[in-house]
Design an enzyme around this catalytic site. Structure first.
Site, PDB file in Angstrom:
ATOM      1  N   ASP A 144      55.226  23.259  40.973  1.00 13.57           N
ATOM      2  CA  ASP A 144      54.601  24.755  41.496  1.00 13.57           C
ATOM      3  C   ASP A 144      55.580  25.531  40.332  1.00 13.57           C
ATOM      4  OD1 ASP A 144      54.932  27.515  42.472  1.00 13.57           O
ATOM      5  OD2 ASP A 144      53.873  26.637  44.216  1.00 13.57           O
ATOM      6  N   SER A 145      54.614  26.332  39.421  1.00 14.24           N
ATOM      7  CA  SER A 145      55.563  26.860  38.451  1.00 14.24           C
ATOM      8  C   SER A 145      56.623  27.942  38.769  1.00 14.24           C
ATOM      9  CB  SER A 145      54.299  27.559  37.462  1.00 14.24           C
ATOM     10  OG  SER A 145      53.874  28.837  37.914  1.00 14.24           O
ATOM     11  N   SER A 146      56.623  28.320  39.984  1.00 11.92           N
ATOM     12  CA  SER A 146      57.633  29.207  40.463  1.00 11.92           C
ATOM     13  C   SER A 146      58.837  28.472  40.315  1.00 11.92           C
ATOM     14  CB  SER A 146      57.476  29.775  41.969  1.00 11.92           C
ATOM     15  OG  SER A 146      57.243  28.828  42.817  1.00 11.92           O
ATOM     16  N   GLN A 171      59.803  50.482  32.012  1.00 10.89           N
ATOM     17  CA  GLN A 171      59.214  50.270  33.380  1.00 10.89           C
ATOM     18  C   GLN A 171      57.590  50.483  33.545  1.00 10.89           C
ATOM     19  OE1 GLN A 171      61.517  51.782  36.760  1.00 10.89           O
ATOM     20  NE2 GLN A 171      63.195  51.176  35.775  1.00 10.89           N
ATOM     21  N   CYS A 172      57.193  51.151  32.541  1.00 14.75           N
ATOM     22  CA  CYS A 172      55.741  51.478  32.649  1.00 14.75           C
ATOM     23  C   CYS A 172      55.029  50.060  32.014  1.00 14.75           C
ATOM     24  CB  CYS A 172      55.507  52.718  31.960  1.00 14.75           C
ATOM     25  SG  CYS A 172      56.113  54.323  32.309  1.00 14.75           S
ATOM     26  N   THR A 214      50.050  29.780  37.954  1.00 14.52           N
ATOM     27  CA  THR A 214      49.619  31.147  37.362  1.00 14.52           C
ATOM     28  C   THR A 214      51.070  32.041  37.429  1.00 14.52           C
ATOM     29  OG1 THR A 214      48.818  32.020  39.753  1.00 14.52           O
ATOM     30  CG2 THR A 214      47.192  30.906  37.943  1.00 14.52           C
ATOM     31  N   ASP A 215      51.669  31.555  38.474  1.00 12.95           N
ATOM     32  CA  ASP A 215      52.910  32.516  38.990  1.00 12.95           C
ATOM     33  C   ASP A 215      53.765  32.586  37.517  1.00 12.95           C
ATOM     34  OD1 ASP A 215      52.214  33.063  41.584  1.00 12.95           O
ATOM     35  OD2 ASP A 215      53.437  31.554  42.205  1.00 12.95           O
ATOM     36  N   THR A 264      48.761  25.655  41.264  1.00 16.36           N
ATOM     37  CA  THR A 264      47.388  25.568  42.219  1.00 16.36           C
ATOM     38  C   THR A 264      46.274  24.972  41.838  1.00 16.36           C
ATOM     39  OG1 THR A 264      48.233  27.817  42.941  1.00 16.36           O
ATOM     40  CG2 THR A 264      45.828  26.983  43.588  1.00 16.36           C
TER      41      THR A 264
HETATM   42  N1  ASP Z   1      52.662  29.045  42.899  1.00 12.97           N
HETATM   43  C1  ASP Z   1      51.303  28.781  42.051  1.00 12.97           C
HETATM   44  C2  ASP Z   1      52.033  28.446  40.752  1.00 12.97           C
HETATM   45  O1  ASP Z   1      52.226  29.120  40.001  1.00 12.97           O
HETATM   46  C3  ASP Z   1      50.482  29.607  41.965  1.00 12.97           C
HETATM   47  C4  ASP Z   1      49.263  29.462  41.146  1.00 12.97           C
HETATM   48  O2  ASP Z   1      49.211  28.306  40.233  1.00 12.97           O
HETATM   49  O3  ASP Z   1      48.196  30.141  41.273  1.00 12.97           O
HETATM   50  O4  ASP Z   1      52.394  27.224  40.395  1.00 12.97           O
END
Ligand code: ASP
Length: 346
Positions: A63-65, A284-285, A95-96, A15
Site C-alpha cells: 500500500d503506497s501509504s 500553503q496555497c 495513488t496515496d 489499490t
Molecule cells: N492506499 C492505496 C495506496 O496508495 C490507495 C490507492 O492506491 O488508491 O496504495
C-alpha cells in the site's frame, strides 16, 4: 530508434492490484496474468494497438501509504537497470503517495530520453466499473510515445508532469491535478496525444544523468515539514530544527511568502541555516508561487537565508530536498541546485 522494443510495466502495489483480505483490501501479487486476462476483454483493435510489454513486480507489493525514500530508490534502480532494454516504462503504484514517487523518480532519473509513466487506480483491477484497466491502457499508450522524455503521471485520460502533480481527491476517478503547469498530454479516442512545447524533450541533451545516491544514509526522516498556523511559536519550530537528525526543513508559509512578525522565529530559522540545514519555504496555497520581500512579513525569510521553493508542490519540494541532501554537495551548491529547475519542477 527504440520503437521495436517492448514497454516494461513495474507493478509496486496500490489499490490497482489489491484483493480482498481479512482486514480489508490488501496488495495482491501475480499481477501479470491478472492484467493479461483483463486486457483480453478490450475490443481486438484497441488491444492490437497497444505496445508489447513485459511485467515485473517489486519483491513485496505495498500500500503506497507505507512507501519511504527507500522504495523510491528501489523503483529508480529497477528503471535504471532495465533502461536500455525497453522503449518506455509504466510504474503501477498506489495513488496515496503516487505524486511523491513520481517527483522523486524525476530527480533520480534526470535527462531521460524515454517515457516513464506512473499510474494507479481508485478501484482494484477486478472490481466492476474499476478505472484500473483504462488507466493502464492509457499509460501504456503514453509509454510508447517517443515524444515523451520525462516522468509523467497518467490518470483519468490525462498526462501530468510527475513532479508537478498532486493527489487532489479521495474519491473521484479524476483524482490528480497539476496546479502550476499545464497537462502534458491527453487521451483522445484511445490515442495518446502529447502536446508539443510542454515537455522536457527540448532540454534533453546527451545521455541520461541518473543520480541514484543511497537515501538510506540520510536516516529515517531527514527533512521535516512544518505548516504554519496562526499562533505557532518559535519554540515549537526550534524543537524540530534543533534535532540533530533534521537535515532539512520545509516551511509551508502563508500566501505569497509570509510568516509571523516574530524576531525569535527568524532567529531560529537563521540558526538552522547557519548550521548547514537546508531550510526552504513554499506557500500553503495550492496554486501560485511565493516571492520573499513583497511584504515586510516575508522579507524576514530572505534575511534568515531561507531558500524559496517558488511554485513547487510540497511533494516536489520534499523529494528534491531528500535528493539533494543525499548527494555529497557543499551547502552552497545544494542551495543553488535547489533554486534551479532540474526537471521542470519550478
Ligand atoms: N492506499 C492505496 C495506496 O496508495 C490507495 C490507492 O492506491 O488508491 O496504495
Amino acid at each position: 530508434m527504440f520503437a521495436n522494443l517492448p514497454v516494461l510495466i513495474i507493478y509496486t502495489g496500490g489499490t490497482i492490484g489489491m484483493v480482498p483480505g481479512r482486514f480489508g483490501l490488501e496488495p495482491g501479487t501475480d499481477f501479470e496474468p491478472r492484467l493479461r486476462d483483463s486486457l483480453a476483454s478490450l475490443p481486438p483493435a484497441r488491444r492490437a494497438s497497444l505496445p508489447d510489454f513485459d511485467v515485473i513486480e517489486t519483491d513485496h507489493p505495498i500500500d503506497s501509504s507505507a512507501a519511504t525514500p527507500t522504495e523510491w530508490q528501489v523503483i529508480a534502480s529497477l528503471l535504471a537497470t532495465h533502461y536500455s532494454k525497453y522503449r518506455g516504462f509504466v510504474v503501477l503504484h498506489g495513488t496515496d503517495t503516487l505524486a511523491w514517487t513520481a517527483s522523486s523518480l524525476a530527480y533520480q532519473l534526470q535527462g531521460i530520453d524515454k517515457p516513464v509513466v506512473l499510474s494507479g487506480a481508485m478501484a482494484p483491477l477486478e472490481s466492476p466499473g474499476s478505472d484500473a484497466l483504462s488507466n493502464i491502457e492509457d499509460a501504456l499508450r503514453f509509454s510508447a510515445d517517443t515524444a515523451l522524455q520525462e516522468v509523467g503521471l497518467c490518470f483519468a485520460g490525462r498526462l501530468l508532469r510527475g513532479v508537478r502533480s498532486r493527489k487532489w481527491s479521495t474519491h473521484d476517478a479524476d483524482a490528480f491535478i497539476s496546479p502550476n503547469y499545464p497537462v502534458l498530454g491527453e487521451i483522445v479516442e484511445h490515442q495518446a496525444i502529447v502536446y508539443a512545447n510542454r515537455g522536457l524533450d527540448a532540454l534533453q541533451r546527451g545521455a541520461p544523468r541518473f543520480e541514484l545516491p543511497d537515501y538510506r544514509g540520510l536516516g529515517d526522516s531527514p527533512v521535516v515539514r512544518m505548516t504554519l498556523w496562526p499562533g505557532i511559536s518559535a519554540d515549537r519550530i526550534a524543537r524540530w530544527l534543533d534535532d540533530e537528525t533534521t537535515k532539512g526543513a520545509l516551511l509551508e508559509v502563508w500566501g505569497g511568502g509570509n510568516i509571523p512578525d516574530d524576531p525569535q522565529l527568524i532567529g531560529v530559522l537563521a540558526k538552522a541555516v547557519g548550521e548547514g540545514k537546508l531550510v526552504a519555504a513554499i506557500s500553503q496555497c495550492p496554486e501560485g508561487s511565493i516571492a520573499f520581500g513583497a511584504y515586510a512579513a516575508g522579507n524576514a525569510l530572505a534575511e534568515a537565508d531561507v531558500v524559496s521553493g517558488d511554485g513547487m508542490t510540497p511533494e516536489a519540494t520534499m523529494t528534491k530536498m531528500v535528493h539533494l541532501l543525499a548527494l555529497p554537495l557543499p551547502d552552497d551548491q545544494r542551495r543553488s541546485r535547489f533554486s534551479a529547475s532540474l526537471v521542470g519542477e519550478r
